[in-house]
Design a protein around this motif. Structure first.
Motif, mmCIF file in Angstrom:
data_model
loop_
_atom_site.group_PDB
_atom_site.id
_atom_site.type_symbol
_atom_site.label_atom_id
_atom_site.label_comp_id
_atom_site.label_asym_id
_atom_site.label_seq_id
_atom_site.Cartn_x
_atom_site.Cartn_y
_atom_site.Cartn_z
ATOM 1 N N VAL A 148 10.043 38.118 -107.283
ATOM 2 C CA VAL A 148 10.710 38.393 -108.553
ATOM 3 C C VAL A 148 10.209 39.687 -109.185
ATOM 4 O O VAL A 148 10.925 40.327 -109.958
ATOM 5 N N ARG A 149 9.011 40.079 -108.846
ATOM 6 C CA ARG A 149 8.451 41.354 -109.313
ATOM 7 C C ARG A 149 7.166 41.614 -108.551
ATOM 8 O O ARG A 149 6.460 40.673 -108.182
ATOM 9 N N THR A 150 6.865 42.870 -108.325
ATOM 10 C CA THR A 150 5.584 43.235 -107.738
ATOM 11 C C THR A 150 4.685 43.747 -108.855
ATOM 12 O O THR A 150 4.976 44.772 -109.480
ATOM 13 N N PHE A 151 3.622 43.013 -109.116
ATOM 14 C CA PHE A 151 2.720 43.321 -110.233
ATOM 15 C C PHE A 151 1.736 44.400 -109.797
ATOM 16 O O PHE A 151 0.977 44.228 -108.842
ATOM 17 N N SER A 152 1.747 45.510 -110.519
ATOM 18 C CA SER A 152 0.901 46.656 -110.181
ATOM 19 C C SER A 152 -0.158 46.874 -111.250
ATOM 20 O O SER A 152 -0.163 46.215 -112.299
ATOM 21 N N CYS A 153 -1.031 47.833 -111.014
ATOM 22 C CA CYS A 153 -2.062 48.154 -112.000
ATOM 23 C C CYS A 153 -1.450 48.795 -113.244
ATOM 24 O O CYS A 153 -1.990 48.649 -114.347
ATOM 25 N N LEU A 154 -0.344 49.507 -113.084
ATOM 26 C CA LEU A 154 0.366 50.024 -114.254
ATOM 27 C C LEU A 154 0.913 48.870 -115.101
ATOM 28 O O LEU A 154 0.934 48.937 -116.332
#
Length: 414
Positions: free
Chosen positions: A230-236
């Motif tokens: 559903v989403r790729t969670f990044s450091c940003l």
């Protein structure tokens, strides 16, 4: 008489040159009497893609990327504002994603079949302005794929076949199945987390402090009950989320960006202007960095830090692949930068995009700024890394990523 006439002619030339210089200065700087180091570079150097852009403090505060990330705005942004005003690392990722998606676009997830060629996937990435994507295998396995993987595959083969064969090798890689190249660099392992997973556990995954020994993790795919991303969670995303809460905001404001001052070693991750382009690619591969500043020892001297004249990015490989100009790999750094500029300015779509984003060559923060300002500027520029500059020596003294900030503050937040 001849000497006098010659002197008058030389004086006229000097006067014309002075007038021309004053005209240029006034056109660029107006009534401003001097430029800072970063302002000078931003004026002098051509715009380049996916590297640095000049983001002033007003932009960092008022841009769409960060205008809705303050604790006060968060209180007005959601029905559950009272609960969301408290930072809670045990909060499930589903709630975190809901907060991130409020008032901003969800990060798109592109998935490609393992049989597609590298060229086909890179073409799609260029069109979507993506730095990375996901590759799905017939076995059900997934891997991340980005330009660091192309770079690693290129250098690994060139070390065996000879650096002079680099252009031919890159052309061959373009015809390979993307599944044979995905994450060959180990830049970011694919470790999904269910949307019920606590935020703190995901942050520990990215920081390398979890119990899973799977290599470096720079982003985490968040999947639903059906296993769909559903989403790729990044450091940003972490920075975007953290700046919405008073606790993390206070922590970021309490730490100076000087924590990332690496003036004594930054020359080791920089490339000299007259060295081969492949040297820049080697540095990025060995250091696990997506960018490499270009400099010269004559300009930088012995004061520590570097005078960055430009920057090479792993994403620059897309210009070579899309144009088919594989011989550019054998250029010097200076010649490659000039070639890249020509390639960019010949693309009207690219020019318009640069103008829309107000992109320039350099974005930096001063080492006396806080991590809060650094985080805001990363979000405003939507870049992976930015420079840390020192007014004391007028040099670049560090390169900072959103992941660096996470590692610095994690113990105080989880």
């Amino acid at each position: 008489f001849e000497v006098s006439a010659q002197a008058e002619e030389e004086e006229a030339i000097r006067s014309a040159e002075k007038n021309q210089i004053c005209k240029i200065w006034k056109a660029v700087c107006g009534e401003q009497e001097s430029l800072s180091y970063c302002e000078f570079l931003a004026v002098l150097l051509p715009p380049i893609e996916d590297v640095f852009q000049d983001v002033d403090r007003s932009t960092a505060v008022s841009s769409n990327a960060s205008a809705d990330v303050s604790p006060s705005s968060q209180l007005d942004a959601s029905p559950a504002s009272v609960a969301e005003s408290q930072w809670d690392p045990s909060r499930p990722m589903s709630e975190c994603l809901s907060i991130l998606q409020h008032g901003s676009q969800s990060s798109g997830v592109s998935v490609f079949d393992e049989a597609m060629t590298v060229r086909q996937v890179v073409t799609a990435m260029i069109q979507a302005h993506h730095r990375w994507t996901i590759v799905r295998y017939n076995s059900g396995r997934h891997e991340f794929f980005d330009y660091m993987d192309i770079n690693h595959a290129l250098l690994r083969r060139a070390s065996l076949q000879g650096l002079g064969e680099a252009p031919r090798i890159l052309e061959q890689i373009c015809c390979m199945a993307v599944g044979d190249v995905a994450n060959c660099s180990g830049h970011s392992a694919y470790v999904p987390a269910h949307q019920d997973t606590p935020l703190g556990e995901v942050l520990r995954l990215i920081s390398g402090r979890s119990r899973q020994d799977v290599g470096t993790i720079r982003r985490v795919p968040i999947v639903d009950s059906a296993g769909e991303v559903v989403r790729t969670f990044s450091c940003l995303d972490f920075l975007n989320l953290a700046l919405r809460f008073t606790g993390p905001t206070a922590v970021l404001k309490s730490i100076a960006a000087k924590a990332f001052d690496r003036r004594g070693t930054i020359l080791q991750v920089s490339v000299q202007d007259d060295e081969p382009m492949l040297d820049a690619l080697r540095i990025m591969d060995s250091e696990g960095m997506t960018i490499c500043p270009t400099t010269s020892r004559e300009l930088s001297g012995d004061m520590g830090g570097v005078v960055a004249s430009n920057v090479i990015s792993a994403a620059d490989l897309k210009w070579i692949i899309s144009s088919g100009s594989f011989a550019a790999l054998n250029m010097s750094v200076n010649d490659f930068v000039a070639w890249r500029t020509t390639s960019e300015t010949s693309n009207i779509g690219q020019i318009l995009r640069q103008q829309r984003l107000n992109r320039f060559n350099v974005v930096s923060v001063h080492e006396g700024d806080s991590l809060h300002m650094l985080a805001q500027r990363l979000l405003a520029s939507k870049l992976q890394r930015i420079f840390l500059s020192s007014d004391e020596i007028a040099r670049i003294v560090g390169i900072v990523s959103s992941r660096d900030i996470l590692l610095e503050v994690l113990d105080q937040l989880v």
